[in-house]
Design a protein around this motif. Structure first.
Motif, PDB file in Angstrom:
ATOM      1  N   UNK A 116       0.907  -1.339   0.013  1.00  0.00           N
ATOM      2  CA  UNK A 116       0.048  -0.244  -0.574  1.00  0.00           C
ATOM      3  C   UNK A 116       0.900   1.309  -0.048  1.00  0.00           C
ATOM      4  N   UNK A 117       0.367   2.331  -0.667  1.00  0.00           N
ATOM      5  CA  UNK A 117       1.208   3.620  -1.016  1.00  0.00           C
ATOM      6  C   UNK A 117       0.500   5.029  -0.422  1.00  0.00           C
ATOM      7  N   UNK A 118       0.869   5.320   0.485  1.00  0.00           N
ATOM      8  CA  UNK A 118       0.917   6.659   0.292  1.00  0.00           C
ATOM      9  C   UNK A 118       1.126   8.130   0.781  1.00  0.00           C
ATOM     10  N   UNK A 119       0.213   9.208   0.116  1.00  0.00           N
ATOM     11  CA  UNK A 119       1.138  10.428  -0.556  1.00  0.00           C
ATOM     12  C   UNK A 119       1.927  10.730   0.684  1.00  0.00           C
TER      13      UNK A 119
ATOM     14  N   UNK B  18       1.175  -7.339   6.534  1.00  0.00           N
ATOM     15  CA  UNK B  18       2.216  -8.220   7.560  1.00  0.00           C
ATOM     16  C   UNK B  18       1.236  -9.364   7.108  1.00  0.00           C
ATOM     17  N   UNK B  19       1.550 -10.730   8.179  1.00  0.00           N
ATOM     18  CA  UNK B  19       0.596 -12.224   8.201  1.00  0.00           C
ATOM     19  C   UNK B  19      -0.517 -11.653   8.219  1.00  0.00           C
ATOM     20  N   UNK B  20      -0.374 -10.805   9.451  1.00  0.00           N
ATOM     21  CA  UNK B  20      -1.611 -10.354  10.205  1.00  0.00           C
ATOM     22  C   UNK B  20      -2.693  -9.547   9.491  1.00  0.00           C
ATOM     23  N   UNK B  21      -2.806  -8.654   8.806  1.00  0.00           N
ATOM     24  CA  UNK B  21      -3.635  -8.166   7.993  1.00  0.00           C
ATOM     25  C   UNK B  21      -3.155  -8.405   6.730  1.00  0.00           C
TER      26      UNK B  21
END
Length: 346
Positions: free
Chosen positions: A23-26, A60-63
């Motif tokens: 996920x990329x966020x400005x 990660x593995x939980x999201x």
């Protein structure tokens, strides 16, 4: 997505690395507040590079990645991140540690995927509504050109005047901590509230002022608000008409108020004119750039020339705007995003 194929050696320096599923966020204003974020899916390769103005989140593995995207795309996160900005005006950025301090709910993966699926459907509906809004804007521009002709060429020979000749032009108040001791707290409009011929009043902030300041910059219904400063040069000079829905209300210094004399013109006509290529060109020609912020002055607005068809002709167009605005409000009011309670830090 505007993507190009390049050799890895050309992008190892000066670009941000991310992968499919990230996920990329400005980082920078106003892109972050405008919701510039993406879940990376559908790129041709596993890895990609982009602007250095992105933060990259790797689930990660939980999201679930799509679930994570929606958690940082909603207005609650944008407001939270805005309070952590560092840097100078026009160059402010959210630091990486903003994600370490932002809490989100973290249900089981199956529930995350179910929620993300629901939000995918909601986003698809939102996109259709947005497209309908764009068609409405295109329709109004076409009606304007049909009724009045090209604002630059003025083929119908309408009378013209400068904004300064038909309106009062007023700058706003600077937002500063020095105001904390002033006696009156009032809501104020800022750049994020004013778009081309529409308002976004989702979030209205407050500032403290003196009685004299309130009297000077208090808005009245029908005031035209013009964006004075913006990081994107294409957005300076954009304008909308104040609807009086919040009273009292004032405006900050990055908005310029134009109070049109009603015997000369209708505010909605003037706002539409300023948003045409002819109006925008005049603003661009006199803009200045300092520290990444593009600005115009009250003098620029006063010098801007507008066509002045008869009031009857203007009123015909205003009635068309009113009918289109009624549809726009219904679509906009339905355009909401689910905001969940906070529980876990990203």
């Amino acid at each position: 997505v505007d993507a190009q194929q390049r050799r890895v050696g050309e992008v190892l320096k000066g670009f941000t690395y991310f992968e499919r599923g990230d996920v990329i966020v400005a980082k920078i204003t106003p892109c972050l507040q405008n919701g510039k974020a993406a879940y990376i899916n559908g790129i041709k390769s596993q890895i990609a590079f982009g602007s250095t103005e992105f933060h990259v989140l790797r689930p990660g593995k939980h999201i679930d990645g799509r679930y994570l995207f929606y958690m940082v795309w909603n207005p609650y996160f944008r407001t939270f991140a805005e309070h952590s900005f560092t840097g100078t005006a026009g160059q402010q950025r959210a630091p990486a540690n903003v994600f370490e301090r932002f809490d989100i709910p973290l249900p089981p993966l199956s529930e995350q995927r179910r929620i993300a699926g629901m939000l995918d459907k909601a986003d698809a509906i939102r996109r259709k509504r947005r497209h309908a809004l764009q068609l409405t804007d295109t329709f109004l521009r076409s009606v304007f050109l049909d009724m009045f002709g090209d604002p630059i060429a003025n083929p119908k020979g309408w009378d013209t005047a400068t904004i300064g000749e038909i309106a009062e032009v007023q700058s706003g108040l600077q937002v500063t901590t020095k105001r904390n001791g002033h006696p009156i707290e009032l809501p104020y409009l800022r750049v994020a509230n004013v778009y081309r011929d529409r308002l976004d009043l989702t979030e209205i902030k407050t500032m403290r002022v003196t009685a004299a300041e309130m009297e000077r910059v208090r808005l009245v219904e029908g005031d035209v608000l013009v964006v004075e400063g913006h990081g994107n040069k294409d957005e300076i000079g954009r304008s909308a008409v104040w609807d009086g829905s919040v009273d009292p209300c004032i405006h900050q210094n990055h908005l310029i108020r134009v109070r049109v004399g009603r015997s000369k013109a209708y505010p909605a006509f003037i706002s539409t004119y300023l948003n045409t290529p002819g109006g925008r060109r005049q603003m661009f020609a006199s803009s200045n750039t300092t520290s990444g912020l593009n600005t115009i002055s009250t003098s620029t607005v006063k010098r801007t020339t507008v066509m002045l068809p008869s009031l009857d002709e203007q009123l015909r167009y205003v009635h068309t705007i009113d009918r289109a605005s009624s549809l726009r409000r219904r679509w906009t009011n339905a355009d909401t995003l689910i905001i969940l309670p906070k529980k876990h830090t990203i």
